[in-house]
Motif scaffolding. Structure first.
Motif, PDB file in Angstrom:
ATOM      1  N   ILE A  86       0.852  -1.191   0.000  1.00  0.00           N
ATOM      2  CA  ILE A  86       0.000   0.000   0.000  1.00  0.00           C
ATOM      3  C   ILE A  86       0.882   1.234   0.000  1.00  0.00           C
ATOM      4  CG2 ILE A  86      -1.786   1.277   1.253  1.00  0.00           C
ATOM      5  CD1 ILE A  86      -2.613  -1.418   2.492  1.00  0.00           C
ATOM      6  N   TYR A  87       0.619   2.128  -0.941  1.00  0.00           N
ATOM      7  CA  TYR A  87       1.367   3.376  -1.059  1.00  0.00           C
ATOM      8  C   TYR A  87       0.397   4.533  -0.877  1.00  0.00           C
ATOM      9  CZ  TYR A  87       4.546   0.101  -3.293  1.00  0.00           C
ATOM     10  OH  TYR A  87       5.346  -0.978  -3.556  1.00  0.00           O
ATOM     11  N   ILE A  88       0.729   5.437   0.029  1.00  0.00           N
ATOM     12  CA  ILE A  88      -0.112   6.606   0.294  1.00  0.00           C
ATOM     13  C   ILE A  88       0.682   7.849  -0.063  1.00  0.00           C
ATOM     14  CG2 ILE A  88      -1.403   7.885   2.052  1.00  0.00           C
ATOM     15  CD1 ILE A  88      -1.692   5.179   3.532  1.00  0.00           C
ATOM     16  N   GLY A  89       0.145   8.631  -0.985  1.00  0.00           N
ATOM     17  CA  GLY A  89       0.837   9.823  -1.455  1.00  0.00           C
ATOM     18  C   GLY A  89       0.505  11.052  -0.622  1.00  0.00           C
ATOM     19  N   GLU A  90       1.158  12.122  -0.952  1.00  0.00           N
ATOM     20  CA  GLU A  90       0.895  13.414  -0.308  1.00  0.00           C
ATOM     21  C   GLU A  90      -0.461  13.944  -0.790  1.00  0.00           C
ATOM     22  OE1 GLU A  90       2.800  14.974   1.976  1.00  0.00           O
ATOM     23  OE2 GLU A  90       4.091  13.199   1.946  1.00  0.00           O
TER      24      GLU A  90
END
Length: 100
Positions: A86-90
């Motif tokens: 899981i990747y969470i961006g700005e």
């Protein structure tokens, strides 16, 4: 959203199922207008946070079939012991998009 709640939306309207594409040819599906419509109809500016995940096709695999039809799950029970990244961006500032 106007009450400060959150909403998880797939802008494609579906998930990407790797078996629908030839190896190395994974791609995003057609984007639908619902997300833009949702954002611009809010009375307060929502916070937009991009989230990407991969690996769900190993947890809840689907039977390969006709890519034009909805896929059928192999099982209703998730497979344990699989990795999901899981990747969470700005947060994305959409002020200029919603003020037009």
């Amino acid at each position: 959203l106007n009450a400060g709640e959150w909403c998880h939306v797939y802008p494609e309207g579906k998930i990407t199922q790797p078996w629908r594409f030839e190896k190395g040819q994974s791609r995003l599906g057609k984007f639908l207008p619902g997300m833009g419509k949702l954002l611009t109809s809010c009375s307060t500016l929502p916070l937009l946070i991009p989230i990407y995940h991969k690996g769900m096709h190993d947890v809840l695999p689907e039977e390969p079939g006709d890519p034009r039809l909805p896929a059928k799950p192999i099982s209703i029970f998730p497979r344990g012991g699989r990795q999901i990244d899981i990747y969470i961006g700005e947060p994305i500032d959409i002020t200029d998009l919603c003020s037009a």
